[in-house]
Write an enzyme that holds these catalytic residues in place. Sequence first.
Site, PDB file in Angstrom:
ATOM      1  N   HIS A   1     -10.251  -5.135  -3.540  1.00  0.00           N
ATOM      2  CA  HIS A   1      -9.114  -5.397  -2.935  1.00  0.00           C
ATOM      3  C   HIS A   1      -9.083  -5.760  -1.523  1.00  0.00           C
ATOM      4  O   HIS A   1      -9.819  -5.438  -0.500  1.00  0.00           O
ATOM      5  CB  HIS A   1      -8.033  -4.183  -3.296  1.00  0.00           C
ATOM      6  CG  HIS A   1      -8.664  -2.956  -2.244  1.00  0.00           C
ATOM      7  ND1 HIS A   1      -9.452  -2.029  -3.015  1.00  0.00           N
ATOM      8  CD2 HIS A   1      -8.466  -2.186  -1.194  1.00  0.00           C
ATOM      9  CE1 HIS A   1     -10.030  -1.107  -2.607  1.00  0.00           C
ATOM     10  NE2 HIS A   1      -9.347  -1.182  -1.228  1.00  0.00           N
ATOM     11  N   LEU A   2      -8.161  -6.711  -1.079  1.00  0.00           N
ATOM     12  CA  LEU A   2      -7.862  -7.214   0.159  1.00  0.00           C
ATOM     13  C   LEU A   2      -6.649  -6.228   0.866  1.00  0.00           C
ATOM     14  O   LEU A   2      -5.710  -6.333   0.147  1.00  0.00           O
ATOM     15  CB  LEU A   2      -7.634  -8.633   0.317  1.00  0.00           C
ATOM     16  CG  LEU A   2      -8.750  -9.735   0.474  1.00  0.00           C
ATOM     17  CD1 LEU A   2      -9.801  -9.666  -0.478  1.00  0.00           C
ATOM     18  CD2 LEU A   2      -8.110 -11.146   0.450  1.00  0.00           C
ATOM     19  N   HIS A   3      -6.946  -6.030   2.143  1.00  0.00           N
ATOM     20  CA  HIS A   3      -5.823  -5.459   2.715  1.00  0.00           C
ATOM     21  C   HIS A   3      -5.316  -6.330   3.666  1.00  0.00           C
ATOM     22  O   HIS A   3      -6.212  -6.928   4.385  1.00  0.00           O
ATOM     23  CB  HIS A   3      -6.490  -4.213   3.645  1.00  0.00           C
ATOM     24  CG  HIS A   3      -7.070  -2.837   2.896  1.00  0.00           C
ATOM     25  ND1 HIS A   3      -6.142  -1.886   2.935  1.00  0.00           N
ATOM     26  CD2 HIS A   3      -8.100  -2.918   2.566  1.00  0.00           C
ATOM     27  CE1 HIS A   3      -7.037  -0.991   2.313  1.00  0.00           C
ATOM     28  NE2 HIS A   3      -8.143  -1.509   2.127  1.00  0.00           N
TER      29      HIS A   3
ATOM     30  N   ASP B   1       0.811  -1.402  -0.048  1.00  0.00           N
ATOM     31  CA  ASP B   1       0.126  -0.009   0.083  1.00  0.00           C
ATOM     32  C   ASP B   1       0.900   1.229   0.093  1.00  0.00           C
ATOM     33  O   ASP B   1       1.822   1.153   0.721  1.00  0.00           O
ATOM     34  CB  ASP B   1      -0.803   0.243   1.390  1.00  0.00           C
ATOM     35  CG  ASP B   1      -2.148   0.831   1.275  1.00  0.00           C
ATOM     36  OD1 ASP B   1      -3.181   0.640   1.047  1.00  0.00           O
ATOM     37  OD2 ASP B   1      -1.756   2.254   1.172  1.00  0.00           O
ATOM     38  N   ILE B   2       0.688   2.409  -0.884  1.00  0.00           N
ATOM     39  CA  ILE B   2       1.304   3.293  -0.747  1.00  0.00           C
ATOM     40  C   ILE B   2       1.260   4.306   0.347  1.00  0.00           C
ATOM     41  O   ILE B   2       2.243   5.177   0.406  1.00  0.00           O
ATOM     42  CB  ILE B   2       0.702   4.182  -2.110  1.00  0.00           C
ATOM     43  CG1 ILE B   2       1.951   5.264  -2.400  1.00  0.00           C
ATOM     44  CG2 ILE B   2      -0.579   5.122  -1.677  1.00  0.00           C
ATOM     45  CD1 ILE B   2       1.645   5.967  -3.899  1.00  0.00           C
TER      46      ILE B   2
ATOM     47  N   GLY C   1     -14.868   3.347   4.398  1.00  0.00           N
ATOM     48  CA  GLY C   1     -13.801   4.200   3.836  1.00  0.00           C
ATOM     49  C   GLY C   1     -13.338   3.745   2.567  1.00  0.00           C
ATOM     50  O   GLY C   1     -11.917   3.951   2.325  1.00  0.00           O
TER      51      GLY C   1
HETATM   52  P1  5GP Z   1      -9.650   1.361   0.497  1.00  0.00           P
HETATM   53  O1  5GP Z   1      -9.810   2.441   1.330  1.00  0.00           O
HETATM   54  O2  5GP Z   1     -10.421   1.672  -0.984  1.00  0.00           O
HETATM   55  O3  5GP Z   1     -10.192   0.176   0.942  1.00  0.00           O
HETATM   56  O4  5GP Z   1      -8.127   1.546   0.140  1.00  0.00           O
HETATM   57  C1  5GP Z   1      -7.395   1.864  -0.850  1.00  0.00           C
HETATM   58  C2  5GP Z   1      -5.997   1.846  -0.429  1.00  0.00           C
HETATM   59  O5  5GP Z   1      -5.136   1.926  -1.748  1.00  0.00           O
HETATM   60  C3  5GP Z   1      -5.425   2.714   0.748  1.00  0.00           C
HETATM   61  O6  5GP Z   1      -4.937   2.145   1.481  1.00  0.00           O
HETATM   62  C4  5GP Z   1      -4.493   3.757  -0.364  1.00  0.00           C
HETATM   63  O7  5GP Z   1      -3.482   4.002   0.629  1.00  0.00           O
HETATM   64  C5  5GP Z   1      -3.961   2.599  -1.492  1.00  0.00           C
HETATM   65  N1  5GP Z   1      -3.613   3.184  -2.610  1.00  0.00           N
HETATM   66  C6  5GP Z   1      -4.404   4.318  -3.333  1.00  0.00           C
HETATM   67  N2  5GP Z   1      -3.570   4.934  -4.412  1.00  0.00           N
HETATM   68  C7  5GP Z   1      -2.569   3.908  -4.451  1.00  0.00           C
HETATM   69  C8  5GP Z   1      -1.370   3.796  -5.600  1.00  0.00           C
HETATM   70  O8  5GP Z   1      -1.492   4.352  -6.428  1.00  0.00           O
HETATM   71  N3  5GP Z   1      -0.389   2.712  -5.109  1.00  0.00           N
HETATM   72  C9  5GP Z   1      -0.571   1.846  -4.041  1.00  0.00           C
HETATM   73  N4  5GP Z   1       0.403   0.987  -3.865  1.00  0.00           N
HETATM   74  N5  5GP Z   1      -1.670   2.137  -3.131  1.00  0.00           N
HETATM   75  C10 5GP Z   1      -2.768   3.077  -3.340  1.00  0.00           C
END
Ligand code: 5GP
Length: 121
Positions: A102-104, A32-33, A95
Amino acid sequence: MDKSKCLFCDIVQGKLPSTNIYSDDQCIAFNDINPVANVHVLVIPREHVTYLTETTKQHEKLLGHLMRVGARVANQMGTAEDGYRVTVNQGANAGQIVDHLHLHVLGGEQLNSLGTTLENP
Ligand code: 5GP
Ligand code: ZN
């Protein structure tokens, strides 16, 4: 949604850079970025699936595979023994900001208790 405007589809297609943690014919995993834990890896299907709530029976194999890759990644990142969390943020209240399923995979340290809210952190 327009897949050509999907950030994670761009990552799958190599149009945007990402760290290659794991990759196979169905999914990829990358850091994650903006990590919120020492280990914070995203596991995403190569196929554009927008929301968990929109998945159907035909996605069951893929969803099972993503979970198993989550476990594999946790092992690879050295957080399997001490524990980790695999989670999906679905929709606004959770959020979700990227509309590509996607899975975290979170770990590498003690995590906050699950289900905390803005009012009860
Ligand atoms: P969400 O809140 O949608 O479950 O999580 C999206 C995740 O994607 C966030 O934790 C965010 O930091 C990550 N993310 C967003 N843009 C990018 C990117 O361009 N590259 C990477 N590696 N992660 C990203
Ligand atoms: Zn996508």
